[in-house]
Each structure stands twice: as structure tokens, then as C-alpha cells.
Design an enzyme around this catalytic site. Structure first.
Site, PDB file in Angstrom:
ATOM      1  N   ASN A  81       0.692   5.602  45.318  1.00 36.83           N
ATOM      2  CA  ASN A  81       0.482   4.827  44.092  1.00 36.83           C
ATOM      3  C   ASN A  81       1.861   4.635  43.465  1.00 36.83           C
ATOM      4  O   ASN A  81       2.394   5.547  42.825  1.00 36.83           O
ATOM      5  CB  ASN A  81      -0.456   5.618  43.161  1.00 36.83           C
ATOM      6  CG  ASN A  81      -0.772   4.856  41.890  1.00 36.83           C
ATOM      7  OD1 ASN A  81      -0.210   3.780  41.644  1.00 36.83           O
ATOM      8  ND2 ASN A  81      -1.654   5.415  41.086  1.00 36.83           N
ATOM      9  N   ARG A 117      -2.251   1.742  46.665  1.00 37.54           N
ATOM     10  CA  ARG A 117      -2.962   1.157  45.539  1.00 37.54           C
ATOM     11  C   ARG A 117      -2.215  -0.108  45.124  1.00 37.54           C
ATOM     12  O   ARG A 117      -0.999  -0.058  44.890  1.00 37.54           O
ATOM     13  CB  ARG A 117      -2.980   2.143  44.378  1.00 37.54           C
ATOM     14  CG  ARG A 117      -3.612   1.540  43.161  1.00 37.54           C
ATOM     15  CD  ARG A 117      -3.539   2.462  41.981  1.00 37.54           C
ATOM     16  NE  ARG A 117      -4.162   1.809  40.850  1.00 37.54           N
ATOM     17  CZ  ARG A 117      -3.798   1.984  39.594  1.00 37.54           C
ATOM     18  NH1 ARG A 117      -2.811   2.803  39.310  1.00 37.54           N
ATOM     19  NH2 ARG A 117      -4.418   1.369  38.626  1.00 37.54           N
ATOM     20  N   HIS A 119      -8.855  -0.947  37.494  1.00 40.02           N
ATOM     21  CA  HIS A 119      -9.481   0.379  37.640  1.00 40.02           C
ATOM     22  C   HIS A 119     -10.712   0.325  38.557  1.00 40.02           C
ATOM     23  O   HIS A 119     -11.572   1.207  38.488  1.00 40.02           O
ATOM     24  CB  HIS A 119      -9.958   0.944  36.278  1.00 40.02           C
ATOM     25  CG  HIS A 119      -8.861   1.354  35.355  1.00 40.02           C
ATOM     26  ND1 HIS A 119      -8.994   1.248  33.987  1.00 40.02           N
ATOM     27  CD2 HIS A 119      -7.649   1.871  35.585  1.00 40.02           C
ATOM     28  CE1 HIS A 119      -7.888   1.671  33.408  1.00 40.02           C
ATOM     29  NE2 HIS A 119      -7.045   2.061  34.370  1.00 40.02           N
ATOM     30  N   HIS A 152     -14.077   4.306  31.625  1.00 44.70           N
ATOM     31  CA  HIS A 152     -12.882   4.957  32.194  1.00 44.70           C
ATOM     32  C   HIS A 152     -11.858   5.024  31.070  1.00 44.70           C
ATOM     33  O   HIS A 152     -11.221   4.018  30.725  1.00 44.70           O
ATOM     34  CB  HIS A 152     -12.355   4.146  33.390  1.00 44.70           C
ATOM     35  CG  HIS A 152     -11.077   4.686  33.945  1.00 44.70           C
ATOM     36  ND1 HIS A 152     -10.954   5.196  35.210  1.00 44.70           N
ATOM     37  CD2 HIS A 152      -9.843   4.813  33.379  1.00 44.70           C
ATOM     38  CE1 HIS A 152      -9.716   5.614  35.401  1.00 44.70           C
ATOM     39  NE2 HIS A 152      -9.020   5.383  34.304  1.00 44.70           N
ATOM     40  N   GLY A 207      -8.592   6.582  29.901  1.00 48.60           N
ATOM     41  CA  GLY A 207      -7.345   7.314  30.140  1.00 48.60           C
ATOM     42  C   GLY A 207      -6.274   6.661  29.304  1.00 48.60           C
ATOM     43  O   GLY A 207      -6.573   6.001  28.304  1.00 48.60           O
ATOM     44  N   ASN A 208      -5.029   6.804  29.722  1.00 47.56           N
ATOM     45  CA  ASN A 208      -3.950   6.130  29.018  1.00 47.56           C
ATOM     46  C   ASN A 208      -4.175   4.616  29.077  1.00 47.56           C
ATOM     47  O   ASN A 208      -4.063   3.914  28.085  1.00 47.56           O
ATOM     48  CB  ASN A 208      -2.628   6.548  29.656  1.00 47.56           C
ATOM     49  CG  ASN A 208      -1.486   6.176  28.787  1.00 47.56           C
ATOM     50  OD1 ASN A 208      -1.608   6.136  27.560  1.00 47.56           O
ATOM     51  ND2 ASN A 208      -0.369   5.846  29.409  1.00 47.56           N
ATOM     52  N   ARG A 256      -1.554  -0.123  24.483  1.00 43.04           N
ATOM     53  CA  ARG A 256      -1.993  -1.529  24.571  1.00 43.04           C
ATOM     54  C   ARG A 256      -3.063  -1.814  23.518  1.00 43.04           C
ATOM     55  O   ARG A 256      -3.947  -0.987  23.302  1.00 43.04           O
ATOM     56  CB  ARG A 256      -2.586  -1.822  25.949  1.00 43.04           C
ATOM     57  CG  ARG A 256      -1.567  -1.826  27.051  1.00 43.04           C
ATOM     58  CD  ARG A 256      -2.234  -1.994  28.407  1.00 43.04           C
ATOM     59  NE  ARG A 256      -1.700  -1.016  29.335  1.00 43.04           N
ATOM     60  CZ  ARG A 256      -2.296  -0.640  30.453  1.00 43.04           C
ATOM     61  NH1 ARG A 256      -3.461  -1.143  30.792  1.00 43.04           N
ATOM     62  NH2 ARG A 256      -1.732   0.256  31.232  1.00 43.04           N
ATOM     63  N   PHE A 260      -3.550  11.201  23.683  1.00 43.87           N
ATOM     64  CA  PHE A 260      -4.761  11.486  22.916  1.00 43.87           C
ATOM     65  C   PHE A 260      -4.838  12.934  22.432  1.00 43.87           C
ATOM     66  O   PHE A 260      -5.424  13.214  21.389  1.00 43.87           O
ATOM     67  CB  PHE A 260      -6.010  11.133  23.736  1.00 43.87           C
ATOM     68  CG  PHE A 260      -7.162  10.746  22.857  1.00 43.87           C
ATOM     69  CD1 PHE A 260      -7.254   9.478  22.321  1.00 43.87           C
ATOM     70  CD2 PHE A 260      -8.123  11.678  22.501  1.00 43.87           C
ATOM     71  CE1 PHE A 260      -8.286   9.127  21.471  1.00 43.87           C
ATOM     72  CE2 PHE A 260      -9.159  11.345  21.656  1.00 43.87           C
ATOM     73  CZ  PHE A 260      -9.243  10.066  21.136  1.00 43.87           C
ATOM     74  N   GLY A 312     -11.965  10.539  28.680  1.00 43.32           N
ATOM     75  CA  GLY A 312     -13.412  10.583  28.910  1.00 43.32           C
ATOM     76  C   GLY A 312     -13.873  11.913  29.482  1.00 43.32           C
ATOM     77  O   GLY A 312     -14.945  12.419  29.141  1.00 43.32           O
ATOM     78  N   GLU A 313     -13.030  12.513  30.334  1.00 41.71           N
ATOM     79  CA  GLU A 313     -13.412  13.777  30.968  1.00 41.71           C
ATOM     80  C   GLU A 313     -13.189  14.978  30.053  1.00 41.71           C
ATOM     81  O   GLU A 313     -13.848  16.000  30.191  1.00 41.71           O
ATOM     82  CB  GLU A 313     -12.593  13.994  32.257  1.00 41.71           C
ATOM     83  CG  GLU A 313     -12.944  13.022  33.370  1.00 41.71           C
ATOM     84  CD  GLU A 313     -11.932  13.025  34.507  1.00 41.71           C
ATOM     85  OE1 GLU A 313     -11.336  14.086  34.788  1.00 41.71           O
ATOM     86  OE2 GLU A 313     -11.715  11.953  35.115  1.00 41.71           O
ATOM     87  N   GLU A 316      -9.648   8.301  42.435  1.00 40.81           N
ATOM     88  CA  GLU A 316      -9.281   7.024  43.055  1.00 40.81           C
ATOM     89  C   GLU A 316      -8.656   7.242  44.431  1.00 40.81           C
ATOM     90  O   GLU A 316      -8.855   6.455  45.349  1.00 40.81           O
ATOM     91  CB  GLU A 316      -8.300   6.269  42.160  1.00 40.81           C
ATOM     92  CG  GLU A 316      -8.955   5.790  40.864  1.00 40.81           C
ATOM     93  CD  GLU A 316      -7.953   5.404  39.800  1.00 40.81           C
ATOM     94  OE1 GLU A 316      -7.597   4.236  39.765  1.00 40.81           O
ATOM     95  OE2 GLU A 316      -7.539   6.272  39.012  1.00 40.81           O
TER      96      GLU A 316
HETATM   97  P1  AMP Z   1      -5.186   9.458  32.419  1.00 45.35           P
HETATM   98  O1  AMP Z   1      -4.454   8.171  32.198  1.00 45.35           O
HETATM   99  O2  AMP Z   1      -6.575   9.279  32.985  1.00 45.35           O
HETATM  100  O3  AMP Z   1      -4.386  10.504  33.134  1.00 45.35           O
HETATM  101  O4  AMP Z   1      -5.447  10.074  30.949  1.00 45.35           O
HETATM  102  C1  AMP Z   1      -4.390  10.369  30.088  1.00 45.35           C
HETATM  103  C2  AMP Z   1      -4.945  10.558  28.678  1.00 45.35           C
HETATM  104  O5  AMP Z   1      -5.916  11.622  28.675  1.00 45.35           O
HETATM  105  C3  AMP Z   1      -3.867  10.940  27.677  1.00 45.35           C
HETATM  106  O6  AMP Z   1      -4.042  10.207  26.487  1.00 45.35           O
HETATM  107  C4  AMP Z   1      -4.158  12.398  27.438  1.00 45.35           C
HETATM  108  O7  AMP Z   1      -3.767  12.810  26.155  1.00 45.35           O
HETATM  109  C5  AMP Z   1      -5.673  12.442  27.571  1.00 45.35           C
HETATM  110  N1  AMP Z   1      -6.126  13.829  27.769  1.00 45.35           N
HETATM  111  C6  AMP Z   1      -5.829  14.651  28.791  1.00 45.35           C
HETATM  112  N2  AMP Z   1      -6.380  15.887  28.570  1.00 45.35           N
HETATM  113  C7  AMP Z   1      -7.036  15.818  27.385  1.00 45.35           C
HETATM  114  C8  AMP Z   1      -7.783  16.737  26.605  1.00 45.35           C
HETATM  115  N3  AMP Z   1      -7.972  17.989  27.005  1.00 45.35           N
HETATM  116  N4  AMP Z   1      -8.306  16.303  25.432  1.00 45.35           N
HETATM  117  C9  AMP Z   1      -8.119  15.037  25.008  1.00 45.35           C
HETATM  118  N5  AMP Z   1      -7.413  14.114  25.698  1.00 45.35           N
HETATM  119  C10 AMP Z   1      -6.877  14.486  26.875  1.00 45.35           C
END
Ligand code: AMP
Length: 394
Positions: free
Chosen positions: A7, A90, A179, A205, A207-208, A238, A281, A330-331, A381
Site C-alpha cells: 500500500n 492497493r 475504501h 468505515h 478512520g482518518n 477533509r 480522534f 468505528g472499531e 483490507e
Molecule cells: P484509521 O485511519 O482506520 O487507522 O483510523 C485512525 C483514526 O482512528 C484516528 O483518528 C485515531 O485517533 C482513531 N482511533 C484509533 N484508536 C482509537 C481509540 N481507541 N479511540 C478513539 N479513536 C481511535
């Protein structure tokens, strides 16, 4: 059979080496700050290593570090590069040319170059990653797995923008979605958990980068990202959905040109723009819990938009059987899941508070009590890329 998944971003390369006999990750890592003065390699293999301040002036140099790490006598996991049977890449946008993964040849490379204009932030890095691998492993088959492929089943009335039809045809301005590999993985997992495929599923989904999709009978019928990954949800930096007239207004009132406004909307807005201190986050949630009002606003705007898409997609599909949360936020954020679910009882979604608050990192979990199911499903992914690569080179 070993498959390497790559990736490549503009200044990073993430990799995972799979042994496909048991779909096990035998090594993974990342090169960071590629193309800058000093770069880093983090590798987890037979031993974990971290190389700081190394020289990776280009993606080719970075790939050399990755492959050296994989065959290294102490921390490597294979004896020879010939053990890698194929590489899966990817690729963010295949445009309308590709609706599924393909073995990379000259025609595919031409199409990737032709699509740079549609994905200027992402496709050039993906191309560099492919070319770097081809230079070092010219005989190894390579596969491109496209982020938009899963969404190619959207009906025309969902993917079209209401612009002049001839301009859509000529310039291919439409919603592509991104995604897709993640949306496909978690929707397939939801189908497996529920034991049926004839489902109306909404995927969040988060994430960032963040996107939603509506998946009916296993097919994506709508998604929140558009021509580019700027549309839809509020993301780390964004803005997501915004009135397009705001662009000219910003140009006229800030001194930025159109390109600068686009960069601003991609890099300086979203959660970072609202709260003013971070796009991460975790930082925002910490401040939210301490009573910071701008953090509250960021969290509430973020969740409100997710909730609006849940309602919109339930309406588009004529109901809802399942809502899935995935991605880093989300997770891991029970606060986000709680706020999104609040008031959605009319869709059959009823939160199980205890299950929601006790979800552990990396766990797949049902956290609803109502007719519609709500799950946390960690995304993967890379395994989808490895599976598609194996299928195509077999
Ligand atoms: P990703 O792009 O899927 O890796 O997600 C990154 C985002 O997930 C970032 O904004 C992180 O701050 C957030 N994140 C990761 N762990 C946690 C957590 N335990 N609680 C809240 N947000 C989280």
C-alpha cells in the site's frame, strides 16, 4: 504460496507478507518519510526492527529496504525473493476502466496514468509503488486491487452528479467511491455472522479517512465518497459534503487560488478545522471528556453526519438489517457508536450499552438488542488484496 501486499502512499510504503496456505501474516511493516532527508523502516518479522535516519530518496530505494528486510538472515522470514509468488497493490482509482482487480500489464499501467487527473493525491504514489516493485522483481506477477471496484455496482441514478450529461461522458465526472476493499470485507463478514446474503447493510468505515456504504444483497448500491475521497463524511482533515459554491467564495475572500482551496479542504478542514488542535480522534475524545466545547462540536458534527447517512441509506434500500462500524474510530470509539445509534430505534436499532462499552480492540462484536443488528467488525483490507492477488495469479 507467499503473497506480498503493498500500500504505497506519497511518502510511505506499508507492506504485509502473507503465507496463503493459512492466510497468516508472516511479516509486516512500513517505510515512512520516503523521499525526504531521512526515512524510517519499521519491520516486524522473525525479529522486530526499527531503522531510523536511513536514505530512501525514492520508492525504489524504499522497496529495496522492504525486500532486504524480508530476506534478512536475522529478522527476515524468507530465504529468497523467488518465494514471493505475486505482489498485490492497493490502487485508489481505476476509474470506469476497471470494475475488478487485474494483473498489471502495459495497458493497465496506461490506464493508471490516464486516471491521475481523477486521483491526483493518491494514484501517483500507487504507480510509484508498482514501478519500484517491477524494477526490483521484474518477473514477479503484480495485481492491482482498486479501491473503487466494489462500488462499481452502484446504479446510475446513485453515482451520477446532476451536471450536464455530456460533461459526465467527456470528463467522467461521477461518484466512484473508495475504501471498497474494506466495505467488501466487513459486509461479507456481516453476511457470514448473520448467515444470509439477502441483507440490507449499512457500513460506517470511520478512520482518518471515512466513508459509508449501502450494501444490498451483497452489492454496493451507494457510497458517500465521490469523484474524490473528499466527499461525504467529516474526516480527520477533509471537510466532506460542502456546498460547491463555497470554493469560489473562499477564492474571492481569502486570496487562495482554486488549487489552494482544494488543498485546504483536504488538509486543513474536517475534525482538525472544527476543533482547532488535532485531526486525531483520540485527542479530540480526550478533550471532549474534559468539556472542551470545540471538541464537543467536532464529535457531534461527525456523529450527526454518520447518522444522516444511516437514515439516507436505509431509505434508499427500503430498510435496514445491519449496521457495521469499522476503521480506527468505528472499531474503538464507543462514544461515536453510542451517539450515532441514539434515536435510531425507529429503524430497529437498539443499543446494548454494556456490549458497546466493553468491546475490546480487534474484537468482532454484536452490540445491539433490536431487530436490526449493530456490529463492530475490524476491517482487513490487506487479506482481501492478498486473496484477489492469489485468485488472479493462480
Ligand atoms: P484509521 O485511519 O482506520 O487507522 O483510523 C485512525 C483514526 O482512528 C484516528 O483518528 C485515531 O485517533 C482513531 N482511533 C484509533 N484508536 C482509537 C481509540 N481507541 N479511540 C478513539 N479513536 C481511535
Amino acid at each position: 504460496m507467499k503473497i506480498l501486499v503493498i500500500n504505497a502512499g506519497s511518502s510511505s510504503i506499508k507492506y504485509q507478507l502473507f503465507d496463503m496456505t493459512n492466510e497468516c501474516v508472516i511479516a509486516k511493516g512500513m517505510c515512512d518519510r520516503v523521499g525526504q532527508q531521512s526515512s524510517t523502516l519499521i519491520h516486524k518479522g522473525k525479529k522486530d526492527i526499527r531503522l531510523e535516519d536511513v536514505k530512501m530518496p525514492s520508492h525504489v530505494e524504499a522497496m529495496k529496504f522492504v525486500l532486504d528486510a524480508l530476506v534478512h538472515a536475522e529478522h527476515g522470514v524468507i530465504k529468497d525473493l523467488s518465494e514471493i509468488k505475486a505482489v498485490g497493490h492497493r490502487v485508489v482509482l481505476g476509474g470506469e476502466d476497471y470494475t475488478g482487480s487485474v494483473v498489471i500489464d502495459g495497458t493497465v499501467m496506461k490506464a493508471l496514468y490516464a486516471n491521475i487527473g481523477l486521483a491526483p493525491l493518491h494514484n501517483p504514489a500507487n504507480i510509484q509503488g508498482i514501478e519500484a516493485c517491477k524494477e526490483i522483481m521484474p518477473k514477479t506477477p503484480m495485481v492491482a486491487v482498486f479501491d473503487n471496484a466494489f462500488h462499481s455496482t452502484m446504479p446510475d441514478y446513485a453515482y451520477m452528479y446532476a451536471i450536464n450529461y455530456d460533461d459526465y461522458k467527456k470528463h467522467k465526472i461521477r461518484k466512484y467511491g473508495f475504501h471498497g476493499t474494506s466495505h467488501l470485507f466487513v459486509s461479507s463478514e456481516a453476511e457470514r455472522l448473520i448467515g444470509r446474503k439477502d441483507l440490507k447493510i449499512v457500513i460506517a468505515h470511520l478512520g482518518n479517512g471515512a466513508s459509508m456504504s449501502a450494501v444490498k444483497n451483497g452489492k454496493s448500491v451507494d457510497t458517500s465518497m465521490g469523484l474524490t475521497p473528499l466527499q461525504g463524511l467529516i474526516m480527520g482533515t477533509r471537510c466532506g459534503d460542502i456546498d460547491s459554491a463555497a470554493v469560489e467564495y473562499l477564492v474571492n475572500n481569502t486570496g487562495m487560488n482554486v488549487h489552494e482551496v482544494t488543498t485546504y479542504l483536504n488538509k486543513k478542514c474536517g475534525l482538525l478545522g472544527i476543533c482547532g488542535f488535532s485531526s486525531d480522534f483520540r485527542d479530540i475524545e480526550d478533550e471532549y471528556e474534559k468539556g472542551n466545547d470545540r471538541a464537543r462540536l467536532a464529535v457531534e458534527m461527525f456523529c450527526y453526519r454518520v447518522k444522516s447517512y444511516v437514515g439516507s441509506y436505509a431509505a434508499a434500500m427500503g430498510g435496514l438489517d445491519c449496521l457495521v462500524f469499522t476503521g480506527g474510530i468505528g472499531e474503538n470509539s464507543y462514544i461515536v457508536r453510542e451517539k450515532v445509534m441514539e434515536g435510531l430505534e425507529f429503524l430497529g436499532l437498539e443499543i446494548d450499552d454494556k456490549a458497546n462499552k466493553t468491546t475490546k480492540r480487534g474484537e468482532t462484536k454484536l452490540f445491539s438488542k433490536g431487530k436490526a443488528k449493530a456490529y463492530v467488525i475490524p476491517t482487513n483490507e490487506e487479506i482481501m488484496i492478498a486473496r484477489d492477488t492469489l485468485r488472479l495469479v493462480k
